[in-house]
Scaffold this motif. Structure first.
Motif, PDB file in Angstrom:
ATOM      1  N   LYS A 180      39.734  34.390  25.907  1.00  0.00           N
ATOM      2  CA  LYS A 180      38.568  35.229  26.208  1.00  0.00           C
ATOM      3  C   LYS A 180      37.909  34.870  27.535  1.00  0.00           C
ATOM      4  N   GLU A 186      39.217  34.373  30.272  1.00  0.00           N
ATOM      5  CA  GLU A 186      39.877  35.024  31.398  1.00  0.00           C
ATOM      6  C   GLU A 186      40.120  36.503  31.116  1.00  0.00           C
ATOM      7  N   GLU A 187      39.252  37.068  30.319  1.00  0.00           N
ATOM      8  CA  GLU A 187      39.365  38.467  29.916  1.00  0.00           C
ATOM      9  C   GLU A 187      39.464  39.412  31.113  1.00  0.00           C
ATOM     10  N   LYS A 188      38.711  39.133  32.177  1.00  0.00           N
ATOM     11  CA  LYS A 188      38.650  40.039  33.321  1.00  0.00           C
ATOM     12  C   LYS A 188      39.640  39.699  34.433  1.00  0.00           C
ATOM     13  N   TRP A 189      40.371  38.623  34.276  1.00  0.00           N
ATOM     14  CA  TRP A 189      41.214  38.139  35.368  1.00  0.00           C
ATOM     15  C   TRP A 189      42.448  39.002  35.620  1.00  0.00           C
ATOM     16  N   GLY A 241      42.921  42.122  35.773  1.00  0.00           N
ATOM     17  CA  GLY A 241      42.712  43.247  36.659  1.00  0.00           C
ATOM     18  C   GLY A 241      41.979  42.940  37.944  1.00  0.00           C
ATOM     19  N   ASP A 242      41.726  41.675  38.219  1.00  0.00           N
ATOM     20  CA  ASP A 242      40.928  41.292  39.390  1.00  0.00           C
ATOM     21  C   ASP A 242      41.706  40.319  40.276  1.00  0.00           C
ATOM     22  N   LEU A 247      40.086  36.970  41.024  1.00  0.00           N
ATOM     23  CA  LEU A 247      40.092  35.985  39.949  1.00  0.00           C
ATOM     24  C   LEU A 247      41.491  35.444  39.676  1.00  0.00           C
ATOM     25  N   ASN A 248      42.486  36.334  39.661  1.00  0.00           N
ATOM     26  CA  ASN A 248      43.841  35.860  39.364  1.00  0.00           C
ATOM     27  C   ASN A 248      44.530  35.218  40.567  1.00  0.00           C
ATOM     28  N   LYS A 272      47.316  43.585  39.748  1.00  0.00           N
ATOM     29  CA  LYS A 272      46.363  44.093  38.771  1.00  0.00           C
ATOM     30  C   LYS A 272      47.127  44.508  37.517  1.00  0.00           C
ATOM     31  N   ASN A 283      46.503  45.742  33.264  1.00  0.00           N
ATOM     32  CA  ASN A 283      45.503  46.262  32.333  1.00  0.00           C
ATOM     33  C   ASN A 283      44.966  45.145  31.448  1.00  0.00           C
ATOM     34  N   ALA A 284      43.856  45.409  30.811  1.00  0.00           N
ATOM     35  CA  ALA A 284      43.214  44.395  29.970  1.00  0.00           C
ATOM     36  C   ALA A 284      44.133  43.952  28.842  1.00  0.00           C
TER      37      ALA A 284
END
Length: 211
Positions: free
Chosen positions: A79, A81-84, A86-87, A90-91, A103, A105-106
């Motif tokens: 959780k 790294e939930e947004k990583w 697609g970003d 962050l990744n 990028k 998908n979630a």
């Protein structure tokens, strides 16, 4: 149950296929080279059930969509790294000039707790091992005697901590509290490089001395 290590992507990140006798399998960290990975799965007649991510750095997620879309299977990530996925900031793909921004998908499922997880006939334990990244996890297959450690622990080394959310002290604590407490004969399947064992790293990994 058996496993196979497959280096994939621009920096040859280790993807792992964990296979059951009925040809179902789990895909851990499909880092790139989607066509190569899909061809291997198809040639061997394997039936993937899920994609498990040890963390969401770009070199571990490059073929996530290839596998998910082909087999219509869920993706699991911690959780934190939930947004990583697609970003690219962050990744990390944004900061490597020779890498196309990645990028995905979630994730379909967020790992919120440690402990036992069951997918199909596979049973394993999730250990939260942050430090290399906040949401890094290791997947421990106790009966089979191996742990997939992502970029936490390598043969003779440990993960870098100079990327987003890295923390050197936290990584050392994760290794000592969650990995070095496993049986010494446990095989460590790392995100890069060769397979090692807990015993070998306890004896010779100089990064762990004096903790």
């Amino acid at each position: 149950m058996k496993w196979q290590q497959i280096p994939l992507g621009s920096i040859q990140t280790n993807c792992y296929i964990v296979e059951n006798k009925d040809k179902t399998c789990l895909i851990v960290d499909p880092g790139g080279d989607g066509k190569k990975l899909l061809n291997l799965l198809n040639t061997r007649g394997l039936k993937p059930l899920a994609v498990l991510l040890t963390h969401a750095h770009f070199d571990h997620i490059g073929a996530v969509e290839d596998v998910r879309n082909t087999y219509q299977i869920p993706v699991y990530i911690h959780k934190q790294e939930e947004k990583w996925l697609g970003d690219p900031a962050l990744n990390g793909s944004q900061f490597f000039p020779l890498i196309e921004p990645i990028k995905a998908n979630a994730a379909d499922h967020l790992i919120k707790d440690e402990g036992e997880m069951n997918i199909g006939e596979f049973t394993f334990n999730v250990c939260h091992t942050p430090g290399h990244s906040p949401g890094s996890v290791s997947y421990y297959f106790a009966k089979e005697g191996f742990v997939i450690s992502g970029d936490a622990l390598f043969q003779g080394s440990i993960g870098r901590t100079d990327l987003q959310g890295g923390n050197h002290a936290q990584l050392l604590k994760s290794i000592h509290d969650k990995l070095l407490t496993l049986p010494e004969e446990t095989y460590v399947l790392s995100g890069h490089g060769p397979v090692t064992t807990i015993a070998d790293e306890m004896d010779s990994n100089t990064f762990l001395n004096g903790f």
